[in-house]
Design a protein around this motif. Structure first.
Motif, PDB file in Angstrom:
ATOM      1  N   ASP A 149       0.832  -1.210   0.000  1.00 44.52           N
ATOM      2  CA  ASP A 149       0.000   0.000   0.000  1.00 44.52           C
ATOM      3  C   ASP A 149       0.861   1.251   0.000  1.00 44.52           C
ATOM      4  O   ASP A 149       0.560   2.233  -0.701  1.00 44.52           O
ATOM      5  CB  ASP A 149      -0.921   0.004   1.226  1.00 44.52           C
ATOM      6  CG  ASP A 149      -2.034  -1.033   1.128  1.00 44.52           C
ATOM      7  OD1 ASP A 149      -2.289  -1.507   0.006  1.00 44.52           O
ATOM      8  OD2 ASP A 149      -2.632  -1.366   2.172  1.00 44.52           O
ATOM      9  N   ASP A 150       1.935   1.240   0.783  1.00 45.52           N
ATOM     10  CA  ASP A 150       2.814   2.417   0.842  1.00 45.52           C
ATOM     11  C   ASP A 150       3.576   2.614  -0.459  1.00 45.52           C
ATOM     12  O   ASP A 150       3.891   3.740  -0.843  1.00 45.52           O
ATOM     13  CB  ASP A 150       3.790   2.283   2.010  1.00 45.52           C
ATOM     14  CG  ASP A 150       3.146   2.647   3.334  1.00 45.52           C
ATOM     15  OD1 ASP A 150       1.951   3.011   3.325  1.00 45.52           O
ATOM     16  OD2 ASP A 150       3.819   2.554   4.379  1.00 45.52           O
ATOM     17  N   ILE A 151       3.879   1.504  -1.134  1.00 44.27           N
ATOM     18  CA  ILE A 151       4.540   1.628  -2.431  1.00 44.27           C
ATOM     19  C   ILE A 151       3.600   2.273  -3.439  1.00 44.27           C
ATOM     20  O   ILE A 151       3.976   3.184  -4.194  1.00 44.27           O
ATOM     21  CB  ILE A 151       5.010   0.244  -2.937  1.00 44.27           C
ATOM     22  CG1 ILE A 151       6.080  -0.329  -2.001  1.00 44.27           C
ATOM     23  CG2 ILE A 151       5.534   0.341  -4.369  1.00 44.27           C
ATOM     24  CD1 ILE A 151       6.443  -1.763  -2.311  1.00 44.27           C
ATOM     25  N   LYS A 152       2.356   1.834  -3.443  1.00 42.29           N
ATOM     26  CA  LYS A 152       1.372   2.385  -4.381  1.00 42.29           C
ATOM     27  C   LYS A 152       1.092   3.860  -4.109  1.00 42.29           C
ATOM     28  O   LYS A 152       0.912   4.649  -5.034  1.00 42.29           O
ATOM     29  CB  LYS A 152       0.067   1.588  -4.302  1.00 42.29           C
ATOM     30  CG  LYS A 152       0.177   0.172  -4.840  1.00 42.29           C
ATOM     31  CD  LYS A 152      -1.141  -0.591  -4.669  1.00 42.29           C
ATOM     32  CE  LYS A 152      -1.015  -2.021  -5.158  1.00 42.29           C
ATOM     33  NZ  LYS A 152      -2.278  -2.785  -4.927  1.00 42.29           N
ATOM     34  N   SER A 153       1.037   4.230  -2.827  1.00 38.63           N
ATOM     35  CA  SER A 153       0.722   5.611  -2.481  1.00 38.63           C
ATOM     36  C   SER A 153       1.919   6.541  -2.613  1.00 38.63           C
ATOM     37  O   SER A 153       1.769   7.759  -2.521  1.00 38.63           O
ATOM     38  CB  SER A 153       0.194   5.677  -1.043  1.00 38.63           C
ATOM     39  OG  SER A 153       1.202   5.289  -0.123  1.00 38.63           O
ATOM     40  N   GLY A 154       3.109   5.983  -2.816  1.00 38.32           N
ATOM     41  CA  GLY A 154       4.302   6.805  -2.951  1.00 38.32           C
ATOM     42  C   GLY A 154       4.988   7.121  -1.639  1.00 38.32           C
ATOM     43  O   GLY A 154       5.993   7.833  -1.616  1.00 38.32           O
TER      44      GLY A 154
ATOM     45  N   GLN B 202      13.237   3.452   5.174  1.00 38.40           N
ATOM     46  CA  GLN B 202      11.792   3.679   5.092  1.00 38.40           C
ATOM     47  C   GLN B 202      11.037   2.454   5.603  1.00 38.40           C
ATOM     48  O   GLN B 202      10.028   2.585   6.311  1.00 38.40           O
ATOM     49  CB  GLN B 202      11.389   3.979   3.649  1.00 38.40           C
ATOM     50  CG  GLN B 202      11.865   5.336   3.149  1.00 38.40           C
ATOM     51  CD  GLN B 202      11.567   5.552   1.679  1.00 38.40           C
ATOM     52  OE1 GLN B 202      11.503   4.596   0.897  1.00 38.40           O
ATOM     53  NE2 GLN B 202      11.392   6.799   1.274  1.00 38.40           N
ATOM     54  N   LEU B 203      11.510   1.275   5.268  1.00 39.22           N
ATOM     55  CA  LEU B 203      10.876   0.053   5.752  1.00 39.22           C
ATOM     56  C   LEU B 203      11.016  -0.069   7.271  1.00 39.22           C
ATOM     57  O   LEU B 203      10.077  -0.460   7.961  1.00 39.22           O
ATOM     58  CB  LEU B 203      11.485  -1.168   5.068  1.00 39.22           C
ATOM     59  CG  LEU B 203      11.176  -1.338   3.573  1.00 39.22           C
ATOM     60  CD1 LEU B 203      11.990  -2.484   2.982  1.00 39.22           C
ATOM     61  CD2 LEU B 203       9.689  -1.572   3.350  1.00 39.22           C
ATOM     62  N   LEU B 204      12.192   0.275   7.787  1.00 39.83           N
ATOM     63  CA  LEU B 204      12.391   0.217   9.231  1.00 39.83           C
ATOM     64  C   LEU B 204      11.485   1.204   9.948  1.00 39.83           C
ATOM     65  O   LEU B 204      10.905   0.899  10.990  1.00 39.83           O
ATOM     66  CB  LEU B 204      13.860   0.520   9.571  1.00 39.83           C
ATOM     67  CG  LEU B 204      14.854  -0.623   9.386  1.00 39.83           C
ATOM     68  CD1 LEU B 204      16.272  -0.117   9.573  1.00 39.83           C
ATOM     69  CD2 LEU B 204      14.573  -1.742  10.370  1.00 39.83           C
ATOM     70  N   ASP B 205      11.368   2.373   9.384  1.00 39.03           N
ATOM     71  CA  ASP B 205      10.558   3.415  10.005  1.00 39.03           C
ATOM     72  C   ASP B 205       9.091   3.014  10.122  1.00 39.03           C
ATOM     73  O   ASP B 205       8.442   3.295  11.130  1.00 39.03           O
ATOM     74  CB  ASP B 205      10.650   4.698   9.171  1.00 39.03           C
ATOM     75  CG  ASP B 205      11.394   5.788   9.912  1.00 39.03           C
ATOM     76  OD1 ASP B 205      11.893   5.504  11.009  1.00 39.03           O
ATOM     77  OD2 ASP B 205      11.481   6.911   9.398  1.00 39.03           O
TER      78      ASP B 205
END
Length: 820
Positions: free
Chosen positions: A286-291, A326-329
């Protein structure tokens, strides 16, 4: 019907008590809360089990569904538990049974399940009629010796049967498997631990009752989750163990697979405890799609029965370090809130690590004591019987004759008691003996058994009389449990002395940052380039397109703050690590992937601003306009950039440098001219100002570089031309003059040299990175380039292929502490 009721006389209550309704409601609620707390929601500190867990295990024990027996239908176990011990509905019982069988939910599962018992993706287990179960071997340790009066029993819900109030528990299950539950007004959340570590700490506490929590932490490093992963920070673990409450930060385990082609991968192999794997992957997607997360080209869940494997594939040229952060955050870390709350003597209590172990030790010592009393009674009774048997063997003929002459068994027993002074139990046993038991061989066996029983009586008596012996038994049994079921720790623990930021997670290393005229950027480690003597060809440093050429090269650390200036006079800010790291032969990534550029602008200069304190930034345009602005005006740079200079007409921004307020400035032109003047000749201006004329350029000439000179005694001016020739000249040969003069001749640009490509102040020990327009790069030391006077042609610095030219120079201090 109503008339019959009305005809009945009123009956007065035998006793009426007036109460305040608020007091009655309060007491009723407290009674309800305590029934939930003690009867359903919270574990007992002694065995670490809630009533439903305890009843399931006891029901399996009574059914004979042991680890050595065959599996039994789960519905049968649930039915037996519900019918005899836990009348709260089959779904809650089955859910508990399922969790006790999940190796990703319990560190040491107490149930051995067969069939679909769910997954880390939160897939539900199959219906109870389709699954089978039996006790795990370690669960039998929880019930061992339960038939030896080791624990108290109470009537079940309908008084038909009895059930144990607590299990004997051969290991501290509360800490080993953890627990969670929500009661009325309180909750518990105890993490699982490594069996071996907990047992070692328990033994240490038995030997050293005054041991502190830090002492126990020498053995218990921290929670040990069944799903592994990593706990960040030991201080939070100590707080949780000392106070019974704390918050642990749990991080997924992963590895980075770097590719020479730039498509790096992040492989996630373990996820935080109780994290839904499918939901984790879904949220990342979802975060990839939303940018919200950039730089990921593919996301795959390749997990199987062997373990977790989530593949995050980065886009070609994307900075894997930024993707990692970003993934860790947002996804790869979670918080586990520890609440070490359990029932102590039927009352809820928050416990420290030491208090929890003390309660278990007290329970286990009581179990061993009661078992020893039971076994001592058994041994004493057996010894008494054996004494009677030995006497019977010694008087075999008389006893046989006595029994034969008796009218019945009762007369025989009475005669034995009167004649040989046997007790009632001994007489009963002798009457039931077979004749074969009176042989001499049988007598030897009886004597051996009698001696063995006497040793048992002596041993058991010592345990009951000596606290040291009792402790020794408890410790020995704990060691045996550890030997049988202990395993390696799964969860790693790392220190966390400060908050982790993106920058903290990225190694600091010196890099070469390359910028092309078409706006491609990339970062490379300086270790990829060995020193060469001047005049070398260098090696490939970038795959530049035919219609492109290298524009700038900068040496900076991955942690440095970089200011990117565009031809339109806008400035952007990034960290060094935000520039994608690529191989020498890679072209780089478009700057728009790193900077939020407008369509018609390109970066032309980049400055390392990390070491800038109370200083100034000086810009120069091709037409020679110079401007000095205090660094404070560049503090808050938006992601969309801010104005750095007002560019007019056909002019473009050309170069930028930093000064400390007392430097001299030196402007170099394409045709080999140079002018030196005090920076005080350029008053400090705002960012939106155009600036003032810095050099009076000749016809067809343009400004190339602006340099700051702070230490003219130890610094020389390096000038390199497009054809690869260059020289170093003492700064004393560039006399200071007023701003907007024509300057002096720095280097001859006619003939072989060609126009000036780059000018930089350098020291002898500096390392130079000379970049050609086609992407060749050469690393050499400044000392290898001759020191000569002004107005000379210089020496060959870099040998170029036909049609190639020098495009840019980067300098790196010898101690790698700062960059130009």
């Amino acid at each position: 019907m109503s008339s019959e009721i009305s005809d009945q006389p009123d009956i007065e209550a035998a006793d009426i008590e007036a109460v305040r309704i608020e007091e009655e409601m309060e007491q009723s609620y407290i009674d309800y809360a305590m029934s939930v707390i003690a009867g359903r929601a919270l574990p007992d500190v002694r065995d670490g089990l809630k009533p439903v867990h305890r009843r399931i295990l006891y029901a399996m024990h009574e059914m004979g569904v042991k680890s050595t027996s065959g599996h039994r239908k789960s519905s049968s176990i649930v039915g037996e538990t519900m019918g005899n011990y836990h009348p709260h509905g089959d779904s809650s019982i089955y859910d508990t049974l399922v969790r006790m069988a999940q190796d990703f939910a319990m560190r040491y599962p107490l149930v051995d399940g067969q069939g679909n018992f769910g997954s880390m993706d939160d897939d539900p287990a199959a219906a109870m009629r389709y699954t089978e179960a039996r006790m795990a071997s370690i669960a039998e340790e929880m019930l061992d010796d339960i038939d030896k009066d080791t624990v108290d029993f109470s009537s079940n819900y309908d008084d038909r049967l009895t059930e144990p109030d607590v299990l004997p528990a051969a290991f501290p299950n509360l800490l080993v498997n953890g627990a969670s539950g929500i009661a009325v007004g309180m909750s518990t959340k105890i993490p699982p631990h490594n069996l071996g570590e907990i047992i070692d700490a328990t033994i240490h506490l038995i030997d050293n009752p005054e041991a502190s929590v830090p002492d126990l932490m020498e053995y218990v490093k921290g929670p040990d989750f069944p799903t592994g992963a990593t706990i960040v920070g030991r201080d939070s673990i100590h707080k949780a163990y000392a106070e019974g409450r704390g918050r642990l930060r749990v991080r997924a385990d992963y590895e980075i697979e770097r590719s020479d082609r730039g498509s790096d991968k992040i492989i996630i192999t373990e996820i935080p405890y109780q994290k839904n794997k499918a939901r984790l992957v879904e949220r990342i997607a979802d975060d990839i799609k939303s940018g919200d997360i950039e730089g990921i080209s593919d996301l795959r869940d390749e997990s199987d029965r062997d373990g977790v494997r989530i593949v995050v594939e980065c886009k070609r040229g994307a900075n894997v370090d930024i993707v990692e952060n970003q993934l860790l955050d947002n996804h790869l870390e979670s918080t586990f809130g520890v609440i070490l709350l359990a029932l102590v003597d039927g009352q809820p209590q928050v416990l420290s690590l030491k208090e929890a172990l003390e309660e278990y030790i007290a329970h286990r010592k009581e179990v061993v004591r009661r078992r020893s009393e039971y076994e001592l009674d058994e041994a004493t009774h057996r010894s008494h019987i054996l004494e009677g048997r030995l006497q019977a063997v010694q008087n075999a003929d008389d006893i046989v004759e006595l029994i034969r002459s008796a009218e019945d068994r009762s007369d025989a027993k009475d005669a034995l008691r009167e004649t040989f002074d046997f007790s009632t139990d001994q007489a009963d046993h002798i009457v039931r003996m077979q004749l074969g038991s009176l042989t001499s061989m049988e007598a030897d066996e009886i004597r051996d058994e009698y001696e063995s029983v006497q040793q048992d009586i002596k041993r058991l008596s010592a345990i009951l009389e000596d606290e040291t012996e009792l402790n020794a038994v408890v410790k020995q049994e704990l060691r045996e449990t550890k030997s049988e079921y202990g395993d390696e720790r799964r969860t790693n623990i790392i220190d966390d002395h400060r908050d982790v930021t993106h920058e903290d997670l990225i190694p600091e290393e010196q890099s070469v940052i390359v910028l092309t005229e078409s706006g491609y950027v990339k970062r490379m480690s300086v270790d990829q380039f060995d020193d060469q003597r001047r005049g070398g060809k260098g090696i490939i440093g970038a795959d530049v397109k035919e219609d492109d050429r290298v524009a700038r090269v900068l040496c900076a650390s991955t942690h440095d703050r970089l200011l990117w200036f565009t031809d339109k006079g806008t400035v952007y800010s990034t960290k060094g690590y935000e520039v994608p790291e690529m191989g020498r032969t890679a072209r780089g990534t478009a700057a728009v992937n790193v900077l939020n550029l407008d369509e018609d602008e390109s970066p032309v200069a980049v400055v390392n601003a990390s070491d800038v304190d109370d200083e100034y930034l000086v810009t120069i345009t091709k037409q020679g306009y110079i401007k000095r602005t205090h660094v404070d005006e560049y503090e808050n740079i938006l992601s969309t950039g801010i104005i750095a200079a007002d560019i007019e007409n056909e002019d473009v921004l050309q170069d930028v440098t930093t000064t400390d307020g007392d430097d001299d400035l030196l402007i170099s032109s394409r045709n080999g001219m140079a002018i030196r003047f005090s920076e005080s000749d350029v008053r400090s201006m705002g960012r939106s100002a155009r600036g003032v004329k810095g050099i009076n350029l000749g016809e067809a000439d343009t400004a190339v570089c602006v340099s700051s000179i702070s230490d003219p005694d130890s610094t020389t001016l390096l000038t390199v031309t497009e054809n690869g020739y260059g020289k170093r000249t003492p700064l004393s040969e560039y006399r200071p003059q007023s701003r907007y003069g024509k300057g002096v001749v720095d280097i001859k640009t006619s003939g072989r040299n060609g126009p000036v490509a780059a000018v930089r102040p350098v020291e002898d020990d500096d390392h130079l990175f000379v970049y050609s327009a086609s992407g060749q790069i050469m690393r050499t030391r400044a000392a290898d380039i001759s020191r000569v006077g002004r107005n000379t042609k210089g020496v060959i610095v870099m040998e170029l292929e036909s049609g190639d030219s020098v495009a840019a120079i980067g300098t790196l201090c010898s101690d790698s502490c700062s960059t130009e």
